[in-house]
Write a protein that holds these residues in place. Structure first.
Motif, PDB file in Angstrom:
ATOM      1  N   VAL A  48     -25.392 -27.825 -40.740  1.00  0.00           N
ATOM      2  CA  VAL A  48     -24.976 -27.042 -39.573  1.00  0.00           C
ATOM      3  C   VAL A  48     -24.292 -27.960 -38.562  1.00  0.00           C
ATOM      4  O   VAL A  48     -24.790 -29.044 -38.247  1.00  0.00           O
ATOM      5  CB  VAL A  48     -26.189 -26.357 -38.923  1.00  0.00           C
ATOM      6  CG1 VAL A  48     -25.787 -25.704 -37.604  1.00  0.00           C
ATOM      7  CG2 VAL A  48     -26.789 -25.307 -39.854  1.00  0.00           C
ATOM      8  N   GLY A  49     -23.147 -27.535 -38.089  1.00  0.00           N
ATOM      9  CA  GLY A  49     -22.392 -28.321 -37.119  1.00  0.00           C
ATOM     10  C   GLY A  49     -21.371 -29.252 -37.731  1.00  0.00           C
ATOM     11  O   GLY A  49     -20.567 -29.848 -37.012  1.00  0.00           O
ATOM     12  N   ASP A  50     -21.394 -29.400 -39.066  1.00  0.00           N
ATOM     13  CA  ASP A  50     -20.446 -30.305 -39.728  1.00  0.00           C
ATOM     14  C   ASP A  50     -19.047 -29.697 -39.792  1.00  0.00           C
ATOM     15  O   ASP A  50     -18.885 -28.471 -39.841  1.00  0.00           O
ATOM     16  CB  ASP A  50     -20.912 -30.638 -41.146  1.00  0.00           C
ATOM     17  CG  ASP A  50     -22.045 -31.650 -41.160  1.00  0.00           C
ATOM     18  OD1 ASP A  50     -22.367 -32.178 -40.082  1.00  0.00           O
ATOM     19  OD2 ASP A  50     -22.613 -31.909 -42.242  1.00  0.00           O
ATOM     20  N   THR A  51     -18.055 -30.575 -39.803  1.00  0.00           N
ATOM     21  CA  THR A  51     -16.656 -30.178 -39.934  1.00  0.00           C
ATOM     22  C   THR A  51     -16.091 -30.777 -41.212  1.00  0.00           C
ATOM     23  O   THR A  51     -16.284 -31.966 -41.483  1.00  0.00           O
ATOM     24  CB  THR A  51     -15.829 -30.669 -38.732  1.00  0.00           C
ATOM     25  OG1 THR A  51     -16.354 -30.077 -37.533  1.00  0.00           O
ATOM     26  CG2 THR A  51     -14.367 -30.294 -38.874  1.00  0.00           C
TER      27      THR A  51
ATOM     28  N   ALA B  84     -12.504 -26.353 -42.525  1.00  0.00           N
ATOM     29  CA  ALA B  84     -13.645 -25.449 -42.369  1.00  0.00           C
ATOM     30  C   ALA B  84     -14.730 -26.120 -41.533  1.00  0.00           C
ATOM     31  O   ALA B  84     -14.736 -27.355 -41.364  1.00  0.00           O
ATOM     32  CB  ALA B  84     -14.212 -25.045 -43.729  1.00  0.00           C
ATOM     33  N   THR B  85     -15.640 -25.312 -41.025  1.00  0.00           N
ATOM     34  CA  THR B  85     -16.810 -25.825 -40.311  1.00  0.00           C
ATOM     35  C   THR B  85     -18.039 -25.045 -40.774  1.00  0.00           C
ATOM     36  O   THR B  85     -17.917 -23.931 -41.297  1.00  0.00           O
ATOM     37  CB  THR B  85     -16.672 -25.667 -38.780  1.00  0.00           C
ATOM     38  OG1 THR B  85     -16.579 -24.264 -38.465  1.00  0.00           O
ATOM     39  CG2 THR B  85     -15.439 -26.386 -38.264  1.00  0.00           C
TER      40      THR B  85
ATOM     41  N   ALA C 173     -13.014 -28.199 -51.846  1.00  0.00           N
ATOM     42  CA  ALA C 173     -13.846 -28.912 -50.877  1.00  0.00           C
ATOM     43  C   ALA C 173     -15.309 -28.728 -51.270  1.00  0.00           C
ATOM     44  O   ALA C 173     -15.759 -27.598 -51.485  1.00  0.00           O
ATOM     45  CB  ALA C 173     -13.613 -28.389 -49.466  1.00  0.00           C
ATOM     46  N   ASP C 174     -16.054 -29.837 -51.370  1.00  0.00           N
ATOM     47  CA  ASP C 174     -17.453 -29.804 -51.788  1.00  0.00           C
ATOM     48  C   ASP C 174     -18.367 -29.674 -50.570  1.00  0.00           C
ATOM     49  O   ASP C 174     -18.323 -30.498 -49.663  1.00  0.00           O
ATOM     50  CB  ASP C 174     -17.781 -31.075 -52.572  1.00  0.00           C
ATOM     51  CG  ASP C 174     -19.120 -30.990 -53.287  1.00  0.00           C
ATOM     52  OD1 ASP C 174     -19.869 -30.020 -53.032  1.00  0.00           O
ATOM     53  OD2 ASP C 174     -19.422 -31.873 -54.101  1.00  0.00           O
ATOM     54  N   LEU C 175     -19.193 -28.635 -50.558  1.00  0.00           N
ATOM     55  CA  LEU C 175     -20.092 -28.386 -49.428  1.00  0.00           C
ATOM     56  C   LEU C 175     -21.515 -28.869 -49.697  1.00  0.00           C
ATOM     57  O   LEU C 175     -22.423 -28.583 -48.912  1.00  0.00           O
ATOM     58  CB  LEU C 175     -20.130 -26.883 -49.107  1.00  0.00           C
ATOM     59  CG  LEU C 175     -18.799 -26.211 -48.762  1.00  0.00           C
ATOM     60  CD1 LEU C 175     -19.020 -24.726 -48.520  1.00  0.00           C
ATOM     61  CD2 LEU C 175     -18.157 -26.865 -47.549  1.00  0.00           C
ATOM     62  N   ALA C 176     -21.718 -29.609 -50.786  1.00  0.00           N
ATOM     63  CA  ALA C 176     -23.074 -29.987 -51.206  1.00  0.00           C
ATOM     64  C   ALA C 176     -23.842 -30.728 -50.112  1.00  0.00           C
ATOM     65  O   ALA C 176     -25.060 -30.583 -50.006  1.00  0.00           O
ATOM     66  CB  ALA C 176     -23.019 -30.824 -52.479  1.00  0.00           C
ATOM     67  N   GLY C 177     -23.181 -31.527 -49.289  1.00  0.00           N
ATOM     68  CA  GLY C 177     -23.885 -32.298 -48.270  1.00  0.00           C
ATOM     69  C   GLY C 177     -23.625 -31.842 -46.856  1.00  0.00           C
ATOM     70  O   GLY C 177     -24.012 -32.524 -45.897  1.00  0.00           O
ATOM     71  N   ALA C 178     -23.004 -30.680 -46.699  1.00  0.00           N
ATOM     72  CA  ALA C 178     -22.605 -30.226 -45.362  1.00  0.00           C
ATOM     73  C   ALA C 178     -23.761 -29.527 -44.652  1.00  0.00           C
ATOM     74  O   ALA C 178     -24.431 -28.661 -45.220  1.00  0.00           O
ATOM     75  CB  ALA C 178     -21.412 -29.290 -45.456  1.00  0.00           C
TER      76      ALA C 178
ATOM     77  N   ASN D 189     -17.217 -21.203 -41.697  1.00  0.00           N
ATOM     78  CA  ASN D 189     -16.065 -20.743 -40.919  1.00  0.00           C
ATOM     79  C   ASN D 189     -14.816 -21.412 -41.490  1.00  0.00           C
ATOM     80  O   ASN D 189     -14.579 -22.600 -41.265  1.00  0.00           O
ATOM     81  CB  ASN D 189     -16.252 -21.109 -39.444  1.00  0.00           C
ATOM     82  CG  ASN D 189     -15.033 -20.761 -38.613  1.00  0.00           C
ATOM     83  OD1 ASN D 189     -14.343 -19.778 -38.889  1.00  0.00           O
ATOM     84  ND2 ASN D 189     -14.751 -21.563 -37.604  1.00  0.00           N
ATOM     85  N   ILE D 190     -14.038 -20.652 -42.249  1.00  0.00           N
ATOM     86  CA  ILE D 190     -12.847 -21.206 -42.905  1.00  0.00           C
ATOM     87  C   ILE D 190     -11.685 -21.201 -41.916  1.00  0.00           C
ATOM     88  O   ILE D 190     -11.218 -20.146 -41.478  1.00  0.00           O
ATOM     89  CB  ILE D 190     -12.486 -20.411 -44.168  1.00  0.00           C
ATOM     90  CG1 ILE D 190     -13.662 -20.436 -45.156  1.00  0.00           C
ATOM     91  CG2 ILE D 190     -11.225 -20.991 -44.817  1.00  0.00           C
ATOM     92  CD1 ILE D 190     -13.439 -19.581 -46.390  1.00  0.00           C
ATOM     93  N   VAL D 191     -11.230 -22.380 -41.550  1.00  0.00           N
ATOM     94  CA  VAL D 191     -10.123 -22.522 -40.602  1.00  0.00           C
ATOM     95  C   VAL D 191      -8.783 -22.349 -41.315  1.00  0.00           C
ATOM     96  O   VAL D 191      -7.856 -21.736 -40.785  1.00  0.00           O
ATOM     97  CB  VAL D 191     -10.192 -23.899 -39.914  1.00  0.00           C
ATOM     98  CG1 VAL D 191      -9.016 -24.098 -38.958  1.00  0.00           C
ATOM     99  CG2 VAL D 191     -11.516 -24.048 -39.161  1.00  0.00           C
TER     100      VAL D 191
END
Length: 212
Positions: A155-158, A182-183, A148-153, A127-129
């Protein structure tokens, strides 16, 4: 700077509505060049070059060059007037810049490693804020995107702006809070299951109280 857009440019002899119409009929786009230590200058740019830059997103808030009277100047497009029906450029404002010039620009966000992101692999949704972030940067060093790196993100992370590595000399205009970019939202099926569980628990509690 090797891939900076270069516009052919000439001085405009006539200002005003009539002059602008004549310029357009001849295959140019009327423009104004301002900034630096010089006076504003009425100029015109080749229409096909302006159209290409506009359609590829390289006209506004992007470093470019103009060829004017045998020399080159670094500029940034700051405003554009567009035909409301045809969506074609009609007038452009350009600002003279150099390495000392600081500008406020909107830079797009880019999200890396979506294919390996744990939360997305579980069915979560990115979800891109903020698709863009407003920053202050040197006019000659505006980043193409903030990453922004999503490698460690999960569910529920911001993902906050503090997790985004900003290039040297680039700062967000919002400095009083660590805002969200993003979330990783839970998948709808998981949300529905969680809602059902809450409903069952609430019903059990009500029934238990009734029995007492």
């Amino acid at each position: 700077m090797s891939d900076a857009f270069v516009f052919d440019c000439e001085r405009r002899q006539r200002a005003g509505t009539g002059g602008s119409r004549a310029v357009r009929r001849d295959g140019w786009v009327p423009a104004v060049l301002y900034g630096g230590d010089e006076e504003p200058l009425n100029i015109k740019l080749r229409y096909n070059q302006v159209l290409k830059a506009y359609q590829t997103g390289r006209l506004i808030d992007v470093l470019a060059k103009i060829k004017l009277e045998g020399g080159e100047q670094q500029v940034i497009g700051r405003d554009i007037q567009v035909d409301p029906v045809k969506d074609l450029p009609r007038h452009v404002d350009l600002m003279r810049v150099d390495a000392r010039t600081k500008v406020t620009v909107n830079v797009p966000m880019r999200f890396l490693n979506e294919e390996t992101c744990p939360g997305l692999k579980k069915g979560g949704v990115l979800n891109i804020v903020r698709h863009e972030v407003e920053v202050v940067a040197s006019a000659t060093n505006i980043p193409e995107a903030l990453e922004a790196d999503l490698a460690g993100a999960d569910v529920g992370d911001t993902i906050h702006i503090s997790a985004v590595k900003l290039p040297d000399g680039v700062t967000p205009t919002i400095t009083d809070r660590d805002f969200t970019v993003a979330t990783i939202a839970a998948p709808s099926a998981l949300k529905a299951a969680g809602d059902d569980a809450d409903e069952v628990t609430e019903t059990e509690v009500i029934e238990q109280k009734a029995e007492e």
